[in-house]
Design a protein around this motif. Sequence first.
Motif, PDB file in Angstrom:
ATOM      1  N   PHE A 291      49.112  41.041  49.300  1.00 56.41           N
ATOM      2  CA  PHE A 291      49.210  42.029  48.769  1.00 56.41           C
ATOM      3  C   PHE A 291      48.803  41.504  47.394  1.00 56.41           C
ATOM      4  N   ILE A 292      49.134  42.270  46.164  1.00 55.37           N
ATOM      5  CA  ILE A 292      48.330  42.169  44.581  1.00 55.37           C
ATOM      6  C   ILE A 292      49.911  42.270  43.985  1.00 55.37           C
ATOM      7  N   PHE A 293      49.578  40.744  43.197  1.00 49.76           N
ATOM      8  CA  PHE A 293      50.772  40.754  42.108  1.00 49.76           C
ATOM      9  C   PHE A 293      50.463  40.450  40.765  1.00 49.76           C
ATOM     10  N   LYS A 294      49.301  39.978  41.100  1.00 49.51           N
ATOM     11  CA  LYS A 294      48.819  39.807  39.465  1.00 49.51           C
ATOM     12  C   LYS A 294      47.589  39.961  39.141  1.00 49.51           C
ATOM     13  N   HIS A 303      32.065  37.534  31.722  1.00 46.05           N
ATOM     14  CA  HIS A 303      31.194  38.632  32.319  1.00 46.05           C
ATOM     15  C   HIS A 303      32.549  39.900  32.264  1.00 46.05           C
ATOM     16  N   ARG A 304      33.460  39.878  31.334  1.00 52.15           N
ATOM     17  CA  ARG A 304      33.947  40.269  31.157  1.00 52.15           C
ATOM     18  C   ARG A 304      34.807  41.280  32.907  1.00 52.15           C
ATOM     19  N   ASP A 305      35.170  40.277  33.438  1.00 54.77           N
ATOM     20  CA  ASP A 305      35.217  41.190  34.936  1.00 54.77           C
ATOM     21  C   ASP A 305      36.914  40.596  34.739  1.00 54.77           C
ATOM     22  N   ARG A 306      37.592  41.810  36.174  1.00 56.97           N
ATOM     23  CA  ARG A 306      38.846  41.902  36.559  1.00 56.97           C
ATOM     24  C   ARG A 306      39.327  41.104  37.488  1.00 56.97           C
ATOM     25  N   VAL A 307      40.313  39.890  37.706  1.00 54.90           N
ATOM     26  CA  VAL A 307      40.494  39.621  39.125  1.00 54.90           C
ATOM     27  C   VAL A 307      42.099  40.401  39.569  1.00 54.90           C
ATOM     28  N   ALA A 308      42.332  40.681  40.731  1.00 53.00           N
ATOM     29  CA  ALA A 308      43.442  40.797  41.565  1.00 53.00           C
ATOM     30  C   ALA A 308      43.522  39.585  42.335  1.00 53.00           C
ATOM     31  N   PHE A 309      44.994  38.408  41.935  1.00 57.27           N
ATOM     32  CA  PHE A 309      45.256  37.617  42.934  1.00 57.27           C
ATOM     33  C   PHE A 309      46.323  38.411  44.037  1.00 57.27           C
ATOM     34  N   ASP A 361      37.615  42.423  41.431  1.00 50.99           N
ATOM     35  CA  ASP A 361      38.603  44.398  40.613  1.00 50.99           C
ATOM     36  C   ASP A 361      37.543  44.950  40.082  1.00 50.99           C
ATOM     37  N   PRO A 362      36.832  46.106  40.572  1.00 50.26           N
ATOM     38  CA  PRO A 362      35.859  46.898  39.731  1.00 50.26           C
ATOM     39  C   PRO A 362      37.030  48.124  39.724  1.00 50.26           C
TER      40      PRO A 362
END
Length: 524
Positions: A291-294, A303-309, A361-362
């Motif tokens: 599950f994604i908690f953050k 890169h202006r990216d998003r990361v899901a933990f 995370d797109p």
Amino acid sequence: MSVQNEMKKRRTFAIISHPDAGKTTLTEKFLLFGNLIRESGTVKGKKSGKFATSDWMDIEKQRGISVTSSVMNFPYKDYQVNILDTPGHEDFSEDTYRTLTAVDSVVMIIDGTKGIEAQTLKLFKVCKMRGIPIFTFINKLDREGRDPFDLLDEIEGELGIETYAMNWPVGMGKRFKGILDRQNEQFVQFTGNETETSIPYDEINDHPELADDETFASAFEELELLDGAGVEFSMDAVQQGEQTPVFFGSALAPFGVRTFFEEFISMAPQPAPRKASGDMISPDKEEFSGFIFKIQANMNPAHRDRVAFVRVCSGKFERGMNVTLDRTGKSIKLAQTQQFVASSRETIQEAYAGDIIGIYDPNVYRIGDTLVEGKETFHFEELPQFPPEVFKKVVVENVMKSKQFKKGLEQLVQEGAIQLFRSLRSDEYIIGAVGQLQYEVFEYRMKNEYNVGVRFEDIGERIPRWLKSEQVDRSKFDDRSLLVKDREENYLALFKNDFSLRWFQDKNPDIDLIDLFEVNQYSQ
Ligand code: G4P
């Protein structure tokens, strides 16, 4: 190696403490044991300009604090260690609370000169509510501190958990000589350098400089008192979060740190089954789930990216695998995945229950999402939403930038760093955070990442209470009981203080005022 064997090796934990209790110092020692770093970054870089490995974002470097939680992982002997860092600053976010939903145990550091402090108490409440096993390290024994019995009493009284001292200090400050190791019945001598010499109890008489020492004699008397008190060590109670093993030492010296680390990881629980859609999902289940908690945007400004933990809860993760996102039922290929050592990220090929992975995370994930291998999905229990404590109205400085403002607001809210509310009367944006610092971070990130200046209008500390929509009568609310809606369109009232809360309750006994912290506690 089988999923089961890999899973058994995992030790996933967070270190909690009040600021300045020694979390960075202790974490660094752990990282040294794991050969992740070769020397300690001078803590917070105050003196040498080096930064502790776990403090890595720009703003963290500027302010010398940990703002976001980072993840560190390394093998140690037969174990695979995953440490989730939690911000140690007094002002912290919901993010800190959520991190605790992704761990299997917690190390609580207490400054021996101070005892339990506000922050420890807050984080402890969450651990207690989730039944997370807690291991305590009482730090700074090289300083003159409080009486060890008092400290144990305080932990028991304030936190409502039984303590079991695994070792006992012999003196403190200038008189600090070492610790009495109760399990192995030996004295571990503090030499002032990093070597630790052990002398079995029954050989102490061969060392007159110890045997005749007053500090030593009183430590033994205290130990007898402790034994006489009759508290038994109980692994069961520890695993239930009802007893905490307590270790004394000094993170800085360092003294007692390696022993603490080794005993802790041997006792700390491996990943446990987790509740999902009414069932328990076992960590050794063959199919991957997590599950994604953050979620964190812009971890790498280039890169202006998003990361899901993602906290892996079962099975084996393999790069490139297809999973189903339970909320949408869509299949997603997990190709861009990372493991973290603070800011350096490596592509990760495989992971097992207990591990934390970062996935690109797109803009499709949300906090609380479940990912499952195969078509048969389920949903891990909702992560609790924690009530904010500080509220402010927020406006964009330049109305021409309203679009970027909304985009930034939306993304930062999705990350969970702040919560967004709309006032019913004026349709203003009100943001709520668990601590003051979040506003500074918010302002900084809006400026740096979205190029938008924002202004805050203080509405002071508020006590939020959620309402049942059928009980809401707008005419009953005013400035002292500001009526707003949260993102899910739930009503809540922001009370100015305890007095206005009680006053409202007296006047309107039929309206239920719901305290989220209590709801979270009862729903566990
Ligand atoms: P934190 O992450 O929990 O905020 O604490 P951190 O490790 O940064 O430690 C806070 C201060 O306490 C640091 O001093 C650190 O050197 C000191 N400290 C940590 N462990 C021990 C210990 O076992 N004994 C002693 N005596 N001190 C310890 P600092 O930030 O460098 O502050 P300053 O003292 O240089 O002003």
